[in-house]
Scaffold this active site. Structure first.
Site, mmCIF file in Angstrom:
data_model
loop_
_atom_site.group_PDB
_atom_site.id
_atom_site.type_symbol
_atom_site.label_atom_id
_atom_site.label_comp_id
_atom_site.label_asym_id
_atom_site.label_seq_id
_atom_site.Cartn_x
_atom_site.Cartn_y
_atom_site.Cartn_z
ATOM 1 N N CYS A 141 0.728 -1.374 -0.043
ATOM 2 C CA CYS A 141 -0.131 -0.074 -0.063
ATOM 3 C C CYS A 141 0.868 1.330 -0.061
ATOM 4 O O CYS A 141 1.367 1.647 1.014
ATOM 5 C CB CYS A 141 -1.044 -0.079 1.027
ATOM 6 S SG CYS A 141 -2.188 1.423 1.323
ATOM 7 N N CYS A 144 -0.619 4.165 2.298
ATOM 8 C CA CYS A 144 -0.292 3.857 3.781
ATOM 9 C C CYS A 144 1.162 4.231 4.247
ATOM 10 O O CYS A 144 1.490 4.436 5.057
ATOM 11 C CB CYS A 144 -0.744 2.443 4.015
ATOM 12 S SG CYS A 144 -2.162 1.663 3.262
ATOM 13 N N ASP A 145 2.116 3.423 3.203
ATOM 14 C CA ASP A 145 3.329 3.466 3.705
ATOM 15 C C ASP A 145 4.640 4.400 2.929
ATOM 16 O O ASP A 145 5.644 4.471 3.471
ATOM 17 C CB ASP A 145 4.027 2.098 3.258
ATOM 18 C CG ASP A 145 3.206 1.176 4.249
ATOM 19 O OD1 ASP A 145 2.752 1.603 5.403
ATOM 20 O OD2 ASP A 145 2.984 0.025 3.943
#
Ligand code: NAP
Length: 323
Positions: A141, A144-145
């Site tokens: 992701c 997200c990261d």
């Protein structure tokens, strides 16, 4: 077999999953005056929450994924859908041809129809190091990261829309992004490919597969690659790896035999009904040409309206049976 009486069920329809398809199905079910329950294990929004910017949802030239998720959730609630946070563990048929849905919180819900919109989970490469460095350099992701990799050299694996789009997104943080693809052309849409090719931070490595992800205590350090044409091995030093090689549909909760394609996607008729009467599927769990937000909400609209018709027919048959 006992005939169905609508009072046997606490709901008319249970929607499993709260991504765009689930929220749209719940909205239409609510508008159709059906008693709809939507069960979602996380925050409603599904894949929208893993996407920074949406630019292909007609009417919204550019909108944040989480903002669209919030709008869809509020819209579904406005028309009376009840949304609960819980994990569906099983969907089974009952003796009346309806469904029993059991959850991780120990709840049992019953309805004569279910719309499955549970999406999928990211596919794994299945190579040494992938599990070991998951969350320590290996990610599925970018939204997200990505921010954890400021100034790093990254690799994105895959050649579909997700890989190419997320590679462009990751250039916000990374000093360089290699896109490693197993063939010599992408399957991603032309507009996404053009953005990647025009981005000076992106370099494509064609015809290579990842054989191993290596690292140390601080995270990933390099990939071991193999050329798919010559068989030649090589290494690629990277501080992180983002894997976008498709995903597997979440259909394991259905405890009935349902017709699916070779990759496990559910096959439906034009009304989104699966091979199990009363079980409908919409969005990413369904076998179809493409998986977009627009196709997910289109499926869901059809499914919710088809459920109304299915329930009316069921009631009609029950009345005839009882007469
Ligand atoms: P996808 O379209 O199935 O693409 C998967 C990619 O990974 C393909 O390029 C495939 O290679 C490669 N791949 C598969 N297994 C591999 C392996 N073991 N090793 C190396 N490479 C492997 O999946 P996706 O990109 O996640 O997209 C899924 C759906 O969501 C698609 O319908 C897509 O259109 C949609 N989507 C749309 C957008 C958008 O429009 N903005 C964004 C994201 C996703 P091959 O090409 O050689 O098969």
């Amino acid at each position: 077999m006992t005939q169905h009486n609508s009072n046997e069920y606490d709901r008319d329809v249970i929607v499993v999953g709260g991504g765009p398809a689930g929220l749209c199905a719940a909205m239409y079910a609510g508008r159709g005056m059906l008693r709809a329950l939507l069960i979602e294990r996380g925050l409603p929004g599904g894949e929208l929450l893993n996407t920074e910017l949406i630019e292909d949802y007609i009417g919204f030239e550019s909108i944040l994924g989480r903002e669209l998720a919030e709008k869809m959730t509020n819209h579904a609630k406005k028309f009376g859908a009840e949304i609960v946070t819980d994990t569906v563990e099983a969907v089974r048929r009952d003796e009346n041809g309806g469904f029993v849905v059991t959850t991780a919180l120990g709840k049992t819900h019953r309805a004569p129809a279910v719309i499955l919109t549970a999406g999928g989970i990211p596919s794994k490469l299945g190579v040494p190091g992938e599990k070991e460095y998951a969350g320590k350099g290996v990610s599925y992701c970018a939204v997200c990261d990505g921010a954890f990799f400021k100034g790093e050299v990254l690799a994105v694996i895959g050649g579909g829309d997700a890989a190419v789009e997320e590679a462009v997104f990751l250039t916000r943080y990374a000093s360089k992004v290699y896109v490693v693809h197993r063939r010599d052309k992408f399957r991603a849409s032309a507009i996404l490919q053009r953005r990647a090719f025009e981005n000076p931070k992106i370099e494509v490595i064609w015809n290579k597969v990842v054989e191993q992800i290596e690292g140390n205590k601080r995270g990933t350090t390099q990939l071991r690659l193999r050329d798919t044409v010559t068989g030649q091995p090589s290494t690629l030093p990277v501080g992180g790896v983002f894997i976008f090689i498709g995903f597997k549909p979440n259909t394991g909760i259905i405890k009935e035999h349902v017709t699916h394609d070779s990759q496990g996607y559910l096959i439906t008729d034009a009304h989104m009904m699966t091979s199990v009467p009363g079980l409908f599927a919409a969005g990413d769990v369904r076998a179809q040409l493409t998986r977009q937000i627009t196709t997910a909400v289109g499926d869901a609209t059809t499914a919710a309206i088809a459920v109304e018709k299915y329930l009316a027919k069921r009631r009609e048959n029950a009345t005839v049976g009882a007469a």
